[in-house]
Design an enzyme around this catalytic site. Structure first.
Site, mmCIF file in Angstrom:
data_model
loop_
_atom_site.group_PDB
_atom_site.id
_atom_site.type_symbol
_atom_site.label_atom_id
_atom_site.label_comp_id
_atom_site.label_asym_id
_atom_site.label_seq_id
_atom_site.Cartn_x
_atom_site.Cartn_y
_atom_site.Cartn_z
ATOM 1 N N GLY A 196 -41.518 64.354 44.441
ATOM 2 C CA GLY A 196 -42.292 64.997 45.496
ATOM 3 C C GLY A 196 -41.532 65.415 46.730
ATOM 4 O O GLY A 196 -42.158 65.755 47.731
ATOM 5 N N ASP B 225 -38.934 60.244 44.904
ATOM 6 C CA ASP B 225 -37.808 61.149 44.664
ATOM 7 C C ASP B 225 -36.534 60.313 44.675
ATOM 8 O O ASP B 225 -36.594 59.094 44.893
ATOM 9 C CB ASP B 225 -37.759 62.265 45.725
ATOM 10 C CG ASP B 225 -37.225 63.578 45.126
ATOM 11 O OD1 ASP B 225 -36.117 63.558 44.551
ATOM 12 O OD2 ASP B 225 -37.916 64.600 45.215
ATOM 13 N N ASP C 200 -36.037 57.838 40.029
ATOM 14 C CA ASP C 200 -35.447 58.885 39.196
ATOM 15 C C ASP C 200 -36.413 59.142 38.049
ATOM 16 O O ASP C 200 -36.702 58.232 37.264
ATOM 17 C CB ASP C 200 -34.092 58.412 38.669
ATOM 18 C CG ASP C 200 -33.376 59.451 37.821
ATOM 19 O OD1 ASP C 200 -34.013 60.445 37.404
ATOM 20 O OD2 ASP C 200 -32.171 59.277 37.563
ATOM 21 N N ARG D 275 -45.041 69.258 40.883
ATOM 22 C CA ARG D 275 -45.093 70.696 41.146
ATOM 23 C C ARG D 275 -43.685 71.265 41.061
ATOM 24 O O ARG D 275 -42.740 70.691 41.594
ATOM 25 C CB ARG D 275 -45.704 70.978 42.515
ATOM 26 C CG ARG D 275 -44.900 70.453 43.662
ATOM 27 C CD ARG D 275 -45.678 70.443 44.977
ATOM 28 N NE ARG D 275 -44.816 70.093 46.103
ATOM 29 C CZ ARG D 275 -44.405 68.867 46.379
ATOM 30 N NH1 ARG D 275 -44.769 67.871 45.619
ATOM 31 N NH2 ARG D 275 -43.622 68.635 47.411
ATOM 32 N N HIS E 129 -40.148 73.477 35.384
ATOM 33 C CA HIS E 129 -39.412 74.732 35.186
ATOM 34 C C HIS E 129 -37.926 74.588 35.511
ATOM 35 O O HIS E 129 -37.133 75.456 35.165
ATOM 36 C CB HIS E 129 -40.066 75.880 35.974
ATOM 37 C CG HIS E 129 -39.705 75.934 37.431
ATOM 38 N ND1 HIS E 129 -39.798 77.087 38.174
ATOM 39 C CD2 HIS E 129 -39.264 74.992 38.298
ATOM 40 C CE1 HIS E 129 -39.436 76.867 39.417
ATOM 41 N NE2 HIS E 129 -39.113 75.602 39.518
#
Length: 450
Positions: free
Chosen positions: A269, A291, A322, A338, A342
């Site tokens: 995040g 994070d 992690d 989010r 990708h």
């Protein structure tokens, strides 16, 4: 519609759309912005209906050009497009748009040369190339000025502070930061796409091949000599993130349906900016922002400034995690992420999602905010088709951007933008059953434990 000429149908989309735009501005007492003038924010910039009209015009305009001109001319236009990136990189590196700031009458190449210490004739050649493509304008021979497009390259800091390698050069200048990022490490890496696809030689991505490093691009940015590039990338991404209104995250999932005290984990995040939006909108929930350790330290500083009371009350927890390691928060009500998937190839995402599935409880939900790659052809799983004869993904305005991002992910991290089917299949391979997707400028996928 089958009897309608595609050429005339495209022309009709352009002409009717242009009338719609012109009438909307006229009704508000404005003229449609001139390409020759620097950009100024206007009252209709964020009008959703006009934005859709604009997308249709742009899609039709590009398709009609590809339709009417000879194929050889199109190939001869596309193949040397590298010069667009390199020319934009040059004007960003030399800060020429900043030299032209507030100079509507234009500046002679000799005066630009004196300011940036670069050969005047070469400056003219680069600027004329760009002006011919509607970036900058040539006012009189060898005199150039900013236009609506090039004014976006003007930086927020004074010209004298725009030194090479400056850590603050791109602060408040996301468009310039994006250009600098693409024209530098992306441009250098992209030439290795063919070689990497055909024979990666052990390198994870074209970026790794270009810079002969095994480090991920994020690690590479942490090297002292690349810190300024990392800052530039962050400035670029912040500008991209500013296009997503908070409603995307507050309305992308039914957060109200979760019971009091339910735990929501923001996976990868960053500092937790989205978790902050959710915590304010849905205070009945508890949030964990995760994070890597260096980012988690920055996140603690962020929350200490933005909402220290949420941390002290226990509503928000910040921790190092992690996502390639087993998830430490077990049986959360929701794990959400989010723009994470990708960034990575399927093999990496399978590790991420498998760890989350192992930590999930029977009622846990996985919420994934990520772009959906639309096909260029009709697709039953896709959105309603646009007007005939436009491509199903609208070409440049929608598909053009997402296919560009797809190659960007391939180039830097061997990641990819995924189709609807690819998301569903990725979930299925990792123990997650697709439940629903909320469409929009940033779709939200919801998965259940399989």
């Amino acid at each position: 519609m089958a009897n309608t000429s595609p050429l005339l149908a495209l022309a009709s989309i352009i002409s009717s759309g242009a009338r719609t735009l012109d009438e909307a501005y006229t009704q508000r007492g404005f003229s449609f912005p001139s390409l020759n003038e620097p950009f100024q924010p206007g009252p209709l910039d964020n009008d959703k209906d006009l934005a859709n009209t604009t997308r249709l015009i742009v899609a039709a305009a590009h398709q009609i050009i590809a339709t009417v001109r000879l194929p050889l001319d199109t190939i001869q236009d596309y193949a040397p497009a590298v010069y667009i990136s390199s020319s934009l990189g040059f004007v960003d590196q030399t800060n020429i748009a900043d030299v032209l700031k507030d100079k509507p009458q234009g500046v002679h190449i000799n005066d630009i040369s004196a300011k940036v210490d670069v050969d005047a004739v070469k400056i003219a050649r680069i600027l004329r190339y760009l002006a011919t493509r509607h970036v900058f304008r040539e006012v009189t021979p060898n005199v150039f000025a900013n236009n609506r497009v090039s004014s976006f390259l003007v930086k927020a800091r004074p010209f004298d502070e725009l030194k090479p390698g400056s850590l603050t050069k791109y602060n408040g200048a996301p468009a310039a930061a994006f250009v600098g990022h693409v024209a530098d490490e992306v441009f250098t890496s992209a030439v290795h796409i063919p070689s990497h696809i055909c024979d990666p030689k052990g390198y994870e991505s074209p970026f790794n091949m270009a810079y002969k490093t095994k480090k991920a691009v994020w690690e590479w940015y942490e090297e002292p000599e690349n810190e300024w590039r990392g800052r530039r990338f962050t400035a670029s991404m912040k500008g991209a993130g500013d296009h997503f209104p908070p409603s995307i995250f507050t309305e992308g999932f039914d957060w109200k349906s979760l019971k009091e005290g339910s735990v929501v984990v923001d996976v990868g995040g960053s500092v937790g900016a989205v978790a902050l939006i959710l915590a304010k909108a849905f205070p009945h929930l508890k949030y964990v922002v995760e994070d890597l350790e260096p980012v988690a330290l920055d996140a603690q500083k962020f929350w200490a400034i933005q909402a220290p009371e949420l941390v002290s009350s226990g509503q928000v927890t910040v921790q190092a995690q992690d996502f390639f390691q087993p998830q430490v928060v077990k049986q959360a009500s929701v794990y959400f992420m989010r723009f994470i998937l990708h960034d990575w190839p399927d093999s990496a995402n399978e590790k991420i999602l498998t760890h989350l599935r192992a930590a999930a409880g029977p009622d846990t939900k996985l919420v994934v905010f990520d772009s959906i790659m639309p096909h260029a052809c009709p697709d039953e799983a896709g959105p309603p088709p646009p007007p005939f004869p436009l491509l199903a993904n609208l070409g440049l305005p929608i598909g053009g951007f997402l296919t560009m991002m797809d190659l960007q992910m391939l180039t830097l991290m061997n990641g990819q933008e995924r189709t609807f089917t690819q998301f569903v299949e990725l979930g299925a391979r990792t123990g997650w059953k697709f439940e629903a997707v909320k469409p929009g400028i940033l779709p939200a996928f919801v998965f259940l434990p399989a």
